[in-house]
Design a protein around this motif. Structure first.
Motif, mmCIF file in Angstrom:
data_model
loop_
_atom_site.group_PDB
_atom_site.id
_atom_site.type_symbol
_atom_site.label_atom_id
_atom_site.label_comp_id
_atom_site.label_asym_id
_atom_site.label_seq_id
_atom_site.Cartn_x
_atom_site.Cartn_y
_atom_site.Cartn_z
ATOM 1 N N SER A 95 0.987 11.158 -5.967
ATOM 2 C CA SER A 95 1.757 10.574 -5.001
ATOM 3 C C SER A 95 3.063 11.535 -3.753
ATOM 4 C CB SER A 95 3.677 9.845 -5.966
ATOM 5 O OG SER A 95 4.128 10.734 -6.631
ATOM 6 N N TYR A 96 2.194 12.567 -3.990
ATOM 7 C CA TYR A 96 2.742 13.348 -2.596
ATOM 8 C C TYR A 96 1.921 14.342 -2.398
ATOM 9 C CZ TYR A 96 7.373 13.953 -5.956
ATOM 10 O OH TYR A 96 8.158 14.303 -6.597
ATOM 11 N N LEU A 97 1.095 13.161 -1.907
ATOM 12 C CA LEU A 97 -0.832 13.871 -1.446
ATOM 13 C C LEU A 97 -0.800 12.736 -0.220
ATOM 14 C CD1 LEU A 97 -3.187 14.909 -4.183
ATOM 15 C CD2 LEU A 97 -1.922 16.278 -2.456
ATOM 16 N N TYR A 98 -0.251 11.174 -0.177
ATOM 17 C CA TYR A 98 -0.768 10.717 0.393
ATOM 18 C C TYR A 98 -0.504 10.781 2.146
ATOM 19 C CZ TYR A 98 -0.406 7.398 -4.014
ATOM 20 O OH TYR A 98 -0.454 7.290 -4.984
ATOM 21 N N THR A 99 1.178 11.348 2.337
ATOM 22 C CA THR A 99 0.978 12.287 3.375
ATOM 23 C C THR A 99 0.465 13.287 3.710
ATOM 24 O OG1 THR A 99 2.742 12.827 2.933
ATOM 25 C CG2 THR A 99 2.614 10.658 3.495
ATOM 26 N N ARG A 100 -0.548 14.135 3.405
ATOM 27 C CA ARG A 100 -0.946 15.209 3.816
ATOM 28 C C ARG A 100 -2.449 15.159 4.285
ATOM 29 N NH1 ARG A 100 0.788 18.990 0.053
ATOM 30 N NH2 ARG A 100 3.613 18.105 -0.128
ATOM 31 N N ASP A 101 -2.798 15.951 4.840
ATOM 32 C CA ASP A 101 -4.133 16.023 5.129
ATOM 33 C C ASP A 101 -5.318 15.948 4.092
ATOM 34 O OD1 ASP A 101 -4.871 18.693 4.995
ATOM 35 O OD2 ASP A 101 -3.782 18.733 6.398
ATOM 36 N N HIS A 102 -6.431 15.687 4.374
ATOM 37 C CA HIS A 102 -7.090 15.437 3.629
ATOM 38 C C HIS A 102 -7.611 16.760 3.075
ATOM 39 C CE1 HIS A 102 -8.222 11.532 3.736
ATOM 40 N NE2 HIS A 102 -9.156 11.388 4.502
ATOM 41 N N LEU A 103 -8.051 18.096 3.973
ATOM 42 C CA LEU A 103 -8.041 19.557 3.546
ATOM 43 C C LEU A 103 -7.217 20.232 1.926
ATOM 44 C CD1 LEU A 103 -9.479 22.018 3.882
ATOM 45 C CD2 LEU A 103 -7.870 22.869 5.580
ATOM 46 N N GLN A 104 -6.306 19.236 2.853
ATOM 47 C CA GLN A 104 -4.589 19.938 1.864
ATOM 48 C C GLN A 104 -5.154 18.978 -0.095
ATOM 49 O OE1 GLN A 104 -1.237 18.986 3.978
ATOM 50 N NE2 GLN A 104 -0.528 20.727 3.430
ATOM 51 N N GLN A 105 -5.481 18.085 0.422
ATOM 52 C CA GLN A 105 -5.421 16.774 -0.461
ATOM 53 C C GLN A 105 -7.040 17.943 -2.027
ATOM 54 O OE1 GLN A 105 -7.224 13.021 0.799
ATOM 55 N NE2 GLN A 105 -4.667 12.638 1.494
ATOM 56 N N VAL A 106 -7.757 17.970 -0.907
ATOM 57 C CA VAL A 106 -9.022 18.779 -1.401
ATOM 58 C C VAL A 106 -8.511 20.350 -2.354
ATOM 59 C CG1 VAL A 106 -11.173 20.311 -1.302
ATOM 60 C CG2 VAL A 106 -10.832 18.285 0.230
ATOM 61 N N LEU A 107 -7.488 20.844 -1.898
ATOM 62 C CA LEU A 107 -7.789 22.260 -2.161
ATOM 63 C C LEU A 107 -6.249 21.863 -3.325
ATOM 64 C CD1 LEU A 107 -6.596 24.141 1.210
ATOM 65 C CD2 LEU A 107 -8.392 24.682 -0.611
#
Length: 293
Positions: free
Chosen positions: A91-103
């Motif tokens: 739920s904390y990843l929705y506002t993050r960009d895709h690079l941060q999601q991947v990492l």
């Protein structure tokens, strides 16, 4: 090619494609609706396989050795894990960009692998096939086909039909399809998007775990098994179109046949054919076969 051998390989291709569909359908829903690139999705496949291995003694002692109840227990536990993981982490990843999601989701892979190593070690384990599924079906005068592989295909088909019914005939399915097309609109219409996300993620994890649990008696249970199938699952999602269950099904079946028969006719180059197929389809349809939205 002998007709019986062709039939056996076709059944293998169908079984592999249906298993891929189970795994990729959850991934495409999570990616299409929630917008998260979840590299840890393969770890949920691994968790399902290891749960099938760990629950086998419990099933023999307390569930009368019921393989079906053991699998259902794996699915339920995986759904609860997915619901908790969405609330606690994703739920904390929705506002993050895709690079941060991947990492961050790659970090989850490392965490799950370390937890697996601490819990059960790094050995390869087997999950026994129940006696009522341990036989084979006669095909022709000499060849036979394992009953358990037919069972895998049957389970995948039932789940696929169930998903089709939920997505096309229920209010939840309507919300999921709307979320895949326009997340902002369904939120503006008063739909509880937070609850929807948790249900979708829990279902995606449960589907991945189901695929791992029913595949465990065939493929064994071993370290890194989630990473081996994750890349192919992303290929299915890309070919089928992000967010499309129908696209995931067609893409998974295509890959099943290309990979199975590629290993028969061109064993040295079989691994390349899947990516050649993806490249051809993306050249013709850059958004995949049936992308939602």
């Amino acid at each position: 090619m002998d007709p019986v051998i062709f039939l056996i390989q076709s059944l293998n291709a169908i079984q592999y494609g249906l298993l891929l569909f189970l795994l990729a359908s959850g991934l495409t829903l999570i990616f299409g609706i929630m917008g998260i690139i979840n590299l840890a999705h393969g770890s949920f496949y691994m968790i399902g396989a290891y749960m099938a291995f760990a629950l086998q003694p419990f099933a023999e002692q307390y569930l009368g050795g019921s393989f079906v109840l053991s699998i259902l227990s794996c699915v339920l536990l995986a759904a609860l894990l997915g619901y908790f993981m969405e609330w606690f982490f994703f739920s904390y990843l929705y506002t993050r960009d895709h690079l941060q999601q991947v990492l961050m989701t790659y970090g989850l892979i490392l965490v799950f692998e370390e937890l697996r190593s601490l819990a059960v070690g790094n050995d390869v384990h087997g999950v026994s096939i129940p006696a009522w599924l341990s036989g084979s079906v006669q095909l022709g005068d000499v060849m036979t086909y394992p009953t358990y592989r037919l069972f895998i295909s049957a389970v995948c088909i039932l789940v696929a039909l169930g998903m089709y019914w939920v997505l096309t005939r229920t209010r939840l399915g309507m919300q999921i399809r709307a979320g895949a097309s326009n997340r902002e609109m369904i939120s503006a219409l008063g739909i509880n998007i937070t609850q929807l996300y948790r249900i979708v993620f829990a279902c995606g994890v449960a589907l991945a775990a189901l695929a791992g649990a029913i595949a465990a008696p065939v493929s064994s249970v071993y370290p890194g098994m989630g990473q081996n199938i994750l890349i192919i699952s992303f290929v299915v999602v890309v070919i089928g179109g992000i967010g499309s269950i129908k696209g995931a099904f067609i893409a998974a079946m295509l890959i099943g046949f290309v990979d199975t028969f590629g290993q028969i006719f061109f064993p040295k180059g079989a691994g390349v054919f899947i990516y050649v197929l993806m490249a051809i389809i993306l050249l013709l349809k850059p958004n995949g076969l049936f992308r939602q939205g």
